[in-house]
Scaffold this active site. Structure first.
Site, PDB file in Angstrom:
ATOM      1  CB  CYS A  63      27.666  50.816 -18.908  1.00 26.75           C
ATOM      2  SG  CYS A  63      26.195  51.752 -18.393  1.00 26.75           S
ATOM      3  CE  LYS A  78      19.831  53.965 -12.438  1.00 28.90           C
ATOM      4  NZ  LYS A  78      20.339  53.872 -11.063  1.00 28.90           N
ATOM      5  CB  SER A 104      22.043  50.330 -13.706  1.00 37.15           C
ATOM      6  OG  SER A 104      22.007  51.334 -12.718  1.00 37.15           O
ATOM      7  CG  HIS A 106      26.224  47.362 -16.036  1.00 36.49           C
ATOM      8  ND1 HIS A 106      27.583  47.617 -15.949  1.00 36.49           N
ATOM      9  CD2 HIS A 106      25.615  48.570 -16.063  1.00 36.49           C
ATOM     10  CE1 HIS A 106      27.783  48.931 -15.900  1.00 36.49           C
ATOM     11  NE2 HIS A 106      26.612  49.529 -15.970  1.00 36.49           N
ATOM     12  CD  GLU A 148      29.441  44.575 -15.946  1.00 34.73           C
ATOM     13  OE1 GLU A 148      29.458  45.750 -15.506  1.00 34.73           O
ATOM     14  OE2 GLU A 148      28.870  44.266 -17.011  1.00 34.73           O
ATOM     15  NE  ARG A 201      23.968  54.226  -5.100  1.00 34.33           N
ATOM     16  CZ  ARG A 201      24.404  53.871  -6.329  1.00 34.33           C
ATOM     17  NH1 ARG A 201      25.579  53.283  -6.459  1.00 34.33           N
ATOM     18  NH2 ARG A 201      23.649  54.101  -7.387  1.00 34.33           N
TER      19      ARG A 201
END
Length: 302
Positions: A142, A163, A192, A235, A237, A249
């Site tokens: 990233c 985004k 993300s 990502h 992972e 969040r």
């Protein structure tokens, strides 16, 4: 074979519960074997979560892997205790005279800043320059991928109109490349991020090539011709619930955030999202460790 980690690292007990073979440093020193030395430059705020995600993947191969965690000296994360960093992490001055078979540079929550505005950018430049002679192969994730593309190849990131957030399908351009061995022609992966890199800028550069991309969100896996650097713009992972945690969040903060694309069943945020990318994550890491680290690194560094 196991991963070797510090004896009291909190992630160790969780990995054992998942039946991942973990060996502490004390036992590892008694074995007559040359483990792969992997340096993890952990730039993520919630370092313990990232430790667990990466160790889970590095421990799923036949190779013994010895892990060293590194945090930046010029900026200390506020989301992890000083005791954890002092106990389980090193800083660049402590490792700069050592050689490593592989290095992983994680993402970081600084992608909307210019690189030169990042507090630890000068330190990151030193680490990336050092890696040229001290690391056999590096995986950049990233923001780490964006930093490597900018520092090594002069390719800057670009602000996205919205985004990039969710699970997207990716195409493999050449399944004969070792890093993509076993990959489906089309596979999903999480993203993300607020910024991206241009497919055209990468294609115009002679030293790197695109191994995987998405028609919707652009380049995903970028590989240097000398195999020294692998840049992953998303990502793989991530755990199944990581995007949900980010969504909850930001929603709780009242931020204007869309639901992650192609993530929740029927786009219903009350339902648990499935992990549809796990198999390709394990393939990516095992292929990297085997073909780009183990088979390329010298038995004895000089």
């Amino acid at each position: 074979m196991p991963i070797t980690i510090p004896k009291q690292l909190p992630a160790g007990e969780l990995l054992k519960q998942e039946k991942i073979f973990v060996m502490d440093e004390e036992r590892a020193t008694s074995q007559d074997i040359r483990p792969l030395r992997i340096l993890v430059v952990n730039l993520m705020p919630q370092k313990e979560k990232t430790e667990l995600q990466l160790l889970r993947l590095l421990g799923n191969t036949p190779l013994q892997v010895d892990i060293t965690f590194l945090h930046t000296e010029t900026y200390v994360s506020k989301n992890v205790s000083k005791n954890h960093l002092d106990t389980f992490y090193k800083t660049f001055p402590q490792v700069k005279n050592e050689k490593f078979d592989g290095m992983i540079v994680t993402g970081a929550p600084v992608e909307q800043m210019e690189f030169e505005q990042v507090e630890y950018w000068s330190e990151m430049q030193d680490i990336l320059d050092w890696a040229k002679e001290h690391v056999t192969s590096s995986m950049h994730i990233c923001w780490g991928a964006q930093a490597a593309l900018y520092h090594y190849y002069g390719i800057d990131k670009q602000q996205l109109p919205a985004k990039c957030f969710g699970i997207f399908d990716h195409i493999v351009t050449d399944p004969t490349v070792n890093l993509a061995r076993g990959f489906n022609d089309l596979f999903p992966a999480p993203h993300s991020r607020h910024t991206g890199v241009s497919k055209e800028d990468i294609e115009a550069h002679d030293e790197i090539s695109i191994l995987s991309y998405s028609d919707e969100v652009g380049p995903f896996i970028v590989l240097s011709k000398d195999a020294k650097n692998i840049m992953i713009t998303g990502h793989l992972e991530y755990d199944a619930g990581t995007l949900q945690e980010e969504y909850d969040r930001d929603s709780a903060k009242g931020l204007d955030i869309d639901i992650p694309k192609n993530y929740f069943p029927n786009d219903d945020a009350t339902l648990n999202p499935p992990n549809t990318w796990r198999s390709h994550t394990h393939l990516l890491f095992s292929n990297w460790l085997n073909y780009y680290v183990y088979q390329q690194t010298p038995f004895e560094w000089k």
